[in-house]
Design a protein around this motif. Structure first.
Motif, PDB file in Angstrom:
ATOM      1  N   LEU A 177     113.740 -21.245 -17.685  1.00 34.78           N
ATOM      2  CA  LEU A 177     114.253 -19.921 -17.343  1.00 34.78           C
ATOM      3  C   LEU A 177     113.036 -19.093 -16.962  1.00 34.78           C
ATOM      4  N   ILE A 178     113.088 -18.482 -15.788  1.00 25.27           N
ATOM      5  CA  ILE A 178     111.900 -17.783 -15.279  1.00 25.27           C
ATOM      6  C   ILE A 178     112.182 -16.318 -14.973  1.00 25.27           C
ATOM      7  N   GLY A 179     113.145 -15.747 -15.664  1.00 27.76           N
ATOM      8  CA  GLY A 179     113.418 -14.325 -15.500  1.00 27.76           C
ATOM      9  C   GLY A 179     114.893 -14.036 -15.546  1.00 27.76           C
ATOM     10  N   GLY A 180     115.206 -12.762 -15.515  1.00 24.60           N
ATOM     11  CA  GLY A 180     116.584 -12.324 -15.561  1.00 24.60           C
ATOM     12  C   GLY A 180     116.903 -11.672 -16.888  1.00 24.60           C
ATOM     13  N   ARG A 181     118.182 -11.444 -17.081  1.00 25.77           N
ATOM     14  CA  ARG A 181     118.628 -10.723 -18.268  1.00 25.77           C
ATOM     15  C   ARG A 181     119.839 -11.405 -18.881  1.00 25.77           C
ATOM     16  N   LEU A 182     119.860 -11.408 -20.205  1.00 25.61           N
ATOM     17  CA  LEU A 182     121.009 -11.906 -20.951  1.00 25.61           C
ATOM     18  C   LEU A 182     121.816 -10.712 -21.451  1.00 25.61           C
ATOM     19  N   ALA A 183     123.096 -10.670 -21.105  1.00 23.09           N
ATOM     20  CA  ALA A 183     123.980  -9.617 -21.615  1.00 23.09           C
ATOM     21  C   ALA A 183     124.238  -9.825 -23.106  1.00 23.09           C
ATOM     22  N   GLN A 184     124.276 -11.076 -23.522  1.00 23.92           N
ATOM     23  CA  GLN A 184     124.393 -11.438 -24.933  1.00 23.92           C
ATOM     24  C   GLN A 184     123.274 -12.419 -25.235  1.00 23.92           C
ATOM     25  N   ALA A 185     122.517 -12.140 -26.273  1.00 29.14           N
ATOM     26  CA  ALA A 185     121.368 -12.977 -26.618  1.00 29.14           C
ATOM     27  C   ALA A 185     121.419 -13.353 -28.093  1.00 29.14           C
ATOM     28  N   HIS A 186     121.402 -14.655 -28.350  1.00 23.98           N
ATOM     29  CA  HIS A 186     121.436 -15.185 -29.713  1.00 23.98           C
ATOM     30  C   HIS A 186     120.406 -16.304 -29.805  1.00 23.98           C
ATOM     31  N   TYR A 187     119.659 -16.323 -30.900  1.00 22.65           N
ATOM     32  CA  TYR A 187     118.675 -17.383 -31.101  1.00 22.65           C
ATOM     33  C   TYR A 187     118.606 -17.744 -32.582  1.00 22.65           C
TER      34      TYR A 187
END
Length: 145
Positions: A24-34
């Motif tokens: 993944l080399i950029g952008g945005r996650l509307a929902q982010a879980h880790y």
């Protein structure tokens, strides 16, 4: 608006590939879980992944890299570790939950790498089922490490 699992799986399928690596080399996650891994005294493994950590409001993708290939059951599987930044610029990172991370407006930029592959197999040392490299010709694991 797709999960990382659905979107990246779709991209590999469009190329006729069932194995590969990706970044993944950029952008945005509307929902982010880790998830992060921590030692647990009650586990036979050195570490265990904890519950999902949600970044409220989503997150920017800083960088992430992962493997794509068949799981032990043969289903498509992504394994992805990366770094994200929340709206205040704080860093977050670990094992990204590809079923719960959702691309935001504008999407997420992905670099696919084909010609080499991975297959999930049991690892006796870590006691996890992890990805092992496979030959692009035989699709069999190339030894246990």
């Amino acid at each position: 608006g797709e999960t990382l699992q659905a979107g990246i799986e779709r991209l590999f399928a469009a190329l006729g590939e069932s194995f590969g690596g990706f970044r993944l080399i950029g952008g945005r996650l509307a929902q982010a879980h880790y998830h992060v891994a921590k030692p647990r005294a009650d586990s036979e493994r050195a570490v265990e992944y904890g519950a999902a950590i949600q970044i409220e409001g989503g997150a920017a993708v800083v960088a992430a890299s992962g493997s794509f290939g068949p799981s032990v059951s043969g289903a498509p599987l992504l394994h992805l570790h990366g770094a994200l930044a929340d709206d205040q610029g704080r860093g977050h990172g670990g094992h990204l939950n590809v079923d719960r991370c959702v691309a935001g407006p504008g999407g997420v930029r992905v670099h696919l790498m084909t010609g080499s592959g991975f297959r999930q197999a049991a690892d006796p040392e870590t006691r996890f089922s992890t990805f092992f490299p496979v030959s692009e010709y035989t699709h069999e694991p190339v030894g246990h490490h």
